[in-house]
Each structure stands twice: as C-alpha cells, then as structure tokens.
Design an enzyme around this catalytic site. Structure first.
Site, short mmCIF file in Angstrom:
data_model
loop_
_atom_site.label_atom_id
_atom_site.label_comp_id
_atom_site.label_asym_id
_atom_site.label_seq_id
_atom_site.Cartn_x
_atom_site.Cartn_y
_atom_site.Cartn_z
N SER A 82 0.57 -23.37 25.11
CA SER A 82 -0.48 -24.56 25.60
C SER A 82 0.18 -24.90 26.54
CB SER A 82 -1.60 -24.66 24.72
OG SER A 82 -2.55 -25.38 24.76
N ASP A 168 -3.14 -43.26 22.18
CA ASP A 168 -3.36 -44.28 22.64
C ASP A 168 -2.89 -43.13 24.09
OD1 ASP A 168 -4.73 -46.21 21.50
OD2 ASP A 168 -2.83 -47.36 21.19
N HIS A 227 -6.46 -18.60 20.88
CA HIS A 227 -5.94 -19.10 21.73
C HIS A 227 -4.49 -19.26 20.59
CE1 HIS A 227 -4.01 -22.29 24.12
NE2 HIS A 227 -4.35 -23.62 23.60
#
Length: 247
Positions: A82, A168, A227
C-alpha cells in the site's frame, strides 16, 4: 534513520527490506518476516511518522523513498504494501542501483479518490486519558470495523497513553499519501505486482502506467484475499514472495 527490526542473518542471498502501509508498523510484519528470514536477512522498518521512527512535518513519497534508501547498504530486494508499496516504487525509480527485485503489494502508481481520514478521526475520538488497556480503546472504537479497530490499536502506546502515529502530519499530507508523484524514469529490474483477488486497488487500466515505469513487471493474485493480502492469506503470500526472490 528509520527504526528497523531485523530478522535472520546476512547470507549469500540478497536481503529483503519491508515497507509497511499507512497506520502500520514494521511490527505488523513480524510473523512473515521471521518465516522468510530462514533464507536471508529481513529488515522491517517503521516508516516516518509511524511507530518508533522520527516524526516530520512532511510525508511525501520522495521523502519516504530517501528514508528507505538510507537503510539499504549496497543492494536489497524491496517489498512494500500500500503506502509502503508506493514508497518502494519511488525508491526503485529514483535509486534503481539500490533495488535488486521489487514486490509491490496491492497498490498501483496512481492517485486514488478515497481518503483515509476517517481512521484519523476515529483515533482522535479516543479519550486516551481513560485507556489503561487495549480493550478500553477498542470499546471507544465500537463504531469502527472490528478488524480495522484492532489494527489501529497496534499503534497505541498504552503506557504513555498516546498514538505512535503523527496524526497531524498524516492528516496534512493525506492528499499526497493517496496520490502518486509525477515521476519519470524506469526501473528495469524484475518487479512483481502482487494483489488480492478481492481487492480493487490494482485494476487492468493501471497496467499501461505500470509497464511504462516497470517494463519488467509481472502480475499475480492471491485468491480469497483483499487489500491486506498478507494478513488474509499469510502462507500464500509468503510462498509467492519466496518464489519470486530466487537470489
């Protein structure tokens, strides 16, 4: 430099570097890495802004490829899943001298339209001050798929009541993470695009772009896998990797 977990010892065969996906860690690959280490040295890293690796204000694939290149001494096989697969592709295209053979697990060199923001929102919703054990966090993630919740809590530092993910920066860089950089060049080495048969991340229309960047690309699918193909069918995944890494 990235945090590294080593399995096995150096041998005449090329080592293998494993790059995990978004919200994962090198620890997630422990079982497969240990099994593969009977033939070669395996190094599983924590990608930047994940696990025990440093946190930064950026999370581009150029940055991640540079991080991976600094881990490799000489040349290595590289396996990425991924997000880690995209980083591995950019590594091979920008530092081809570092990569012997490349395995890209269930991802294509393309931009995707889905976002992984809901997982960040879910993690932020957990009141970490009340978490004394993993089940406390799982209870607060009851609206999240049970498998996804279990995966996310692997990145929970219970003792220090914090996530080992730079939420963040990952949120700020989400567009880059689901995208793919405009990059030229080719990696001519043997490359395997290994996908889950039940996944839609790598489609027939992606093959033209794949072949333009990786002219020696081969394709294989693992039945009854999605996946997270390495978690769905670990033994089948291991067998394919062993068969492809012949040196």
């Amino acid at each position: 430099m990235l945090h590294q977990i080593h399995h096995g010892t150096a041998s005449e065969k090329h080592p293998l570097l494993i790059a995990h996906g978004l919200y994962g860690s090198g620890r997630n690959w422990g079982v497969i890495a240990k099994r593969l280490s009977d033939a070669r040295k395996i190094t599983a890293v924590d990608m930047r802004n994940h696990g025990s690796s440093p946190w930064y204000d950026t999370h581009s694939y150029a940055d991640m490829a540079t991080d991976l290149s600094q881990v490799i001494d000489g040349t290595s096989h590289v396996l990425g899943h991924s997000m880690g697969g995209k980083a591995a592709m950019v590594l091979a295209l920008s530092h081809p001298e570092k990569v012997q053979r490349l395995i890209v697990a269930d991802i294509a060199p393309t931009a995707y339209t889905h976002t992984q923001q809901p997982m960040i929102d879910a993690m932020r919703s957990v009141d970490l001050s009340t978490v004394k054990k993993r089940s406390d966090a799982l209870g607060q993630l009851s609206d999240v798929d049970a498998g996804v919740a279990a995966f996310l809590t692997q990145s929970l530092d219970i003792k220090n009541q914090k996530w080992t993910l730079n939420l963040d920066t990952l949120e700020q860089e989400m567009e880059s993470i689901i995208g793919f950089p405009d990059i030229d060049g080719q990696f001519d080495g043997p490359t395997l695009f290994l996908t889950g048969a039940d996944s839609d991340y790598v489609l027939p229309e992606h093959r033209t772009r794949i072949k333009s960047l990786f002219p020696n690309a081969h394709f294989a699918k693992i039945r009854d896998a999605g996946h997270w193909l390495h978690a769905d069918k670990p033994r089948d995944f291991e067998a394919v990797v062993r068969g492809f890494l012949t040196d």
